[in-house]
Design a protein around this motif. Structure first.
Motif, PDB file in Angstrom:
ATOM      1  N   ALA A 162       0.833  -1.202   0.000  1.00 37.03           N
ATOM      2  CA  ALA A 162       0.000   0.000   0.000  1.00 37.03           C
ATOM      3  C   ALA A 162       0.866   1.250   0.000  1.00 37.03           C
ATOM      4  O   ALA A 162       1.765   1.389   0.822  1.00 37.03           O
TER       5      ALA A 162
ATOM      6  N   SER B 259      -5.814   8.194   2.367  1.00 32.98           N
ATOM      7  CA  SER B 259      -6.017   7.402   1.152  1.00 32.98           C
ATOM      8  C   SER B 259      -4.734   6.644   0.853  1.00 32.98           C
ATOM      9  O   SER B 259      -3.637   7.145   1.109  1.00 32.98           O
TER      10      SER B 259
ATOM     11  N   LYS C  60      -3.024   3.667  -2.155  1.00 33.75           N
ATOM     12  CA  LYS C  60      -3.149   2.955  -3.420  1.00 33.75           C
ATOM     13  C   LYS C  60      -2.667   1.525  -3.214  1.00 33.75           C
ATOM     14  O   LYS C  60      -1.561   1.316  -2.690  1.00 33.75           O
ATOM     15  N   ASP C  61      -3.466   0.559  -3.595  1.00 36.00           N
ATOM     16  CA  ASP C  61      -3.071  -0.848  -3.572  1.00 36.00           C
ATOM     17  C   ASP C  61      -2.088  -1.036  -4.723  1.00 36.00           C
ATOM     18  O   ASP C  61      -2.447  -0.898  -5.888  1.00 36.00           O
TER      19      ASP C  61
ATOM     20  N   ALA D 179      -5.789  -0.138  -7.216  1.00 34.25           N
ATOM     21  CA  ALA D 179      -7.042   0.426  -6.704  1.00 34.25           C
ATOM     22  C   ALA D 179      -6.732   1.435  -5.601  1.00 34.25           C
ATOM     23  O   ALA D 179      -5.710   1.319  -4.906  1.00 34.25           O
ATOM     24  N   HIS D 180      -7.611   2.409  -5.432  1.00 31.40           N
ATOM     25  CA  HIS D 180      -7.448   3.417  -4.387  1.00 31.40           C
ATOM     26  C   HIS D 180      -8.460   3.164  -3.283  1.00 31.40           C
ATOM     27  O   HIS D 180      -9.608   2.808  -3.542  1.00 31.40           O
ATOM     28  N   HIS D 181      -8.016   3.354  -2.033  1.00 31.42           N
ATOM     29  CA  HIS D 181      -8.877   3.094  -0.872  1.00 31.42           C
ATOM     30  C   HIS D 181      -8.800   4.281   0.078  1.00 31.42           C
ATOM     31  O   HIS D 181      -7.762   4.927   0.204  1.00 31.42           O
ATOM     32  N   ASP D 182      -9.896   4.535   0.768  1.00 31.48           N
ATOM     33  CA  ASP D 182      -9.957   5.566   1.801  1.00 31.48           C
ATOM     34  C   ASP D 182     -10.199   4.894   3.144  1.00 31.48           C
ATOM     35  O   ASP D 182     -10.950   3.919   3.237  1.00 31.48           O
ATOM     36  N   VAL D 183      -9.575   5.426   4.183  1.00 30.53           N
ATOM     37  CA  VAL D 183      -9.752   4.928   5.541  1.00 30.53           C
ATOM     38  C   VAL D 183     -10.148   6.109   6.416  1.00 30.53           C
ATOM     39  O   VAL D 183      -9.435   7.121   6.458  1.00 30.53           O
TER      40      VAL D 183
END
Length: 186
Positions: free
Chosen positions: A70, A86, A88-89, A94-98
């Motif tokens: 990540a 945020s 990026k995998d 893919a982009h992810h938000d936490v």
């Protein structure tokens, strides 16, 4: 934040992220898991680099999520506090938000000591080598803080080391006879 011991209690019952999967990052995640509601540990590499014993301990904690491969891309805030981050995998692009309230950076920092090369002994990592009094390889030159070889890089320790180095420098100075006085005495 950079110090889970100093700042961790400020996040009691909140959600935080730890950036870094080496010993410092995993130790921070373990410590924080006992204080905060949830820890998301984010590692750039495909696996954690921490010692196996630390990884085993981390795996037993129910309120920790480990994300590898990540790339942290952004920390979000509302102008007053952190609200998330945020990443990026790196495998799936893919982009992810936490959603979270705090971020602890534990990726290792490089000391700003380039200007000291050749003046005092440095480790391969660039830390200033000091003895128990804060003295460097150059007589009369003392150093303290996170830039030295002293373990546990934290503000309170750096302050104590600074006090010790200051006292050692004072002791050195009062015991060293200035060259002009030494000549007059002879």
């Amino acid at each position: 934040a950079y110090c889970p011991h100093c700042d961790g209690p400020l996040f009691k019952g909140k959600r935080v992220a730890v950036i870094g999967g080496g010993n410092s990052g995993v130790e921070a995640a373990i410590d924080l898991a006992g204080i905060v509601a949830h820890v998301t540990l984010i590692e750039y590499d495909s696996e954690l680099r921490a010692d196996a014993v630390l990884q085993r301990k981390l795996a037993t904690l129910p309120n920790v999520r480990i994300v590898t491969s990540a790339l942290t891309t952004e920390v979000h805030g509302d102008g007053e506090k952190v609200t998330g981050l945020s990443y990026k995998d790196r495998n799936a692009d893919a982009h992810h938000d936490v959603d979270l309230e705090g971020v602890f950076v534990q990726i290792g920092l490089v000391p700003n000591t380039e200007w000291l090369h050749g003046a005092v002994a440095l480790t391969t990592r660039g830390e200033i080598e000091v003895d128990h009094r804060g003295e460097t390889s150059q007589p009369g030159v003392f150093a303290a803080g996170d830039v030295t070889t002293v373990p546990y890089k934290q503000i309170v320790i750096a302050m104590g080391e600074g006090s010790k180095a200051g006292l050692s420098a004072f002791d050195y100075m009062i015991r060293t006879v200035p060259a002009e006085e030494d000549v007059e005495a002879a």
